[in-house]
Design a protein around this motif. Structure first.
Motif, PDB file in Angstrom:
ATOM      1  N   UNK A  57      82.773 107.220  10.175  1.00 13.37           N
ATOM      2  CA  UNK A  57      82.616 108.431  10.990  1.00 13.37           C
ATOM      3  C   UNK A  57      81.267 108.506  11.687  1.00 13.37           C
ATOM      4  N   UNK A  58      80.293 107.733  11.211  1.00 17.62           N
ATOM      5  CA  UNK A  58      78.958 107.778  11.822  1.00 17.62           C
ATOM      6  C   UNK A  58      78.793 106.772  12.953  1.00 17.62           C
ATOM      7  N   UNK A  59      79.809 105.947  13.194  1.00 15.89           N
ATOM      8  CA  UNK A  59      79.624 104.899  14.199  1.00 15.89           C
ATOM      9  C   UNK A  59      80.876 104.608  15.035  1.00 15.89           C
ATOM     10  N   UNK A  60      81.970 105.260  14.764  1.00 15.33           N
ATOM     11  CA  UNK A  60      83.235 104.922  15.424  1.00 15.33           C
ATOM     12  C   UNK A  60      83.194 105.177  16.924  1.00 15.33           C
ATOM     13  N   UNK A  61      83.907 104.326  17.657  1.00 12.21           N
ATOM     14  CA  UNK A  61      84.053 104.460  19.108  1.00 12.21           C
ATOM     15  C   UNK A  61      85.534 104.551  19.446  1.00 12.21           C
ATOM     16  N   UNK A  62      85.872 105.478  20.339  1.00 11.57           N
ATOM     17  CA  UNK A  62      87.273 105.679  20.673  1.00 11.57           C
ATOM     18  C   UNK A  62      87.477 105.749  22.178  1.00 11.57           C
TER      19      UNK A  62
END
Length: 320
Positions: free
Chosen positions: A158-163
């Motif tokens: 959750x601290x680094x995800x890209x969407x």
């Protein structure tokens, strides 16, 4: 502030719109409907069948069922034709939330109550509408963001995800609101998740697959895909599978049968459960209630809960 505005609009517009409703009709109620684009996806096809079935089951209702085929000019002409036919009420599934307002205003001035179904018109047209019947698309988008965020937290990213986001038809209120709800809610629940790009998929699976193919070439790191409905989401999933990109979390905003099946296979994480049968029946009943002189809320929503691989056994597979 947004919720307060909605509440004020619901109260003021409902009160103003009561001028349309008189005593219960002694004769058959003639209700016309202009739909968006029945052939574009299975949701709209199922909606039309359910609407006709519900109307046939009501001996007090006669319907004129039209389809704009996604063409704004055609829809405007259909509304004008329904006015000339002097129908008792008009239901409209807008092809474009702003472009249809002049035609809706014309119906209102002719004394014909207008019910908007599924996807609302732009706010500047609210004064000419008796009621909106359908899902709360902003809430749907927000719930999709929560589904995505909760999954990322479980995965520890959750601290680094890209969407990336694949939105619906440009100018279409449902597409705008589902994107808005997602984009507003995501930073509230997962402030460090980055939405890197949004492109329209036009509710079309094949186009969405091509959009996703371009995303996969452009971005080495994609942890999640948010799509405005499962039809587009599965198109994106197909692109990822074809390219061998594993581990991407797919979340939609209306659960289609293809999305449900992909969830069963463990390939697609979650969506929002919405019934086109409930949608169609609610629109017709709203029109009947208006014509019977009943007080109807301006924003007449039906519930659309979250569905994921964890709770999907509680929901039957969509028929569309």
């Amino acid at each position: 502030m947004k919720n307060t505005l909605r509440a004020v609009l619901a109260i003021s517009t409902a009160a103003a719109g009561m001028t349309f409703a008189g005593a219960a009709f002694a004769d058959t109620m003639k209700i016309g409907i202009s739909q968006n684009n029945v052939g574009v996806d299975s949701y709209q096809t199922t909606y039309e069948k359910a609407f006709i079935s519900a109307a046939d089951a009501n001996a007090d209702v006669e319907t004129v069922v039209l389809d704009a085929g996604g063409d704004v000019a055609r829809q405007i002409a259909q509304i004008e034709d329904l006015i000339q036919q002097e129908v008792d009420a008009i239901i409209i599934w807008p092809t474009n939330g702003e472009a249809v307002i002049p035609a809706v205003r014309k119906a209102s001035k002719a004394g014909i109550p207008v019910i908007v179904t599924n996807s609302n018109i732009a706010e500047q047209g609210f004064d000419f509408v008796k009621s909106f019947s359908g899902p709360d698309n902003i809430t749907q988008g927000a719930r999709s963001a929560e589904i995505m965020c909760d999954k990322f937290k479980d995965m520890g990213i959750a601290d680094k995800a890209k969407i990336v986001q694949i939105s619906g038809q440009p100018g279409y209120t449902t597409a705008i609101e589902r994107a808005q709800g997602f984009e507003e809610r995501l930073p509230e629940v997962c402030p460090n998740v980055t939405l890197v790009e949004t492109q329209p998929g036009d509710w079309n699976r094949e186009k969405s697959q091509k959009v996703m193919e371009a995303f996969l070439v452009k971005y080495d790191d994609i942890d999640g895909v948010y799509a405005g409905d499962d039809n587009m989401g599965v198109g994106a999933l197909n692109a990822a599978k074809a390219s061998g990109r594993d581990g991407i979390i797919f979340v939609g905003a209306t659960n289609f049968s293809v999305g449900y099946e992909a969830m069963e296979r463990g390939e697609y994480w979650g969506s929002i459960y919405q019934s086109p049968v409930d949608d169609a029946e609610a629109a017709l009943q709203t029109a009947v209630d208006v014509l019977a002189g009943k007080e109807v809320p301006f924003l007449n929503y039906f519930d659309t809960p979250k569905i994921t691989q964890d709770n999907m056994s509680n929901y039957s597979k969509p028929v569309f």
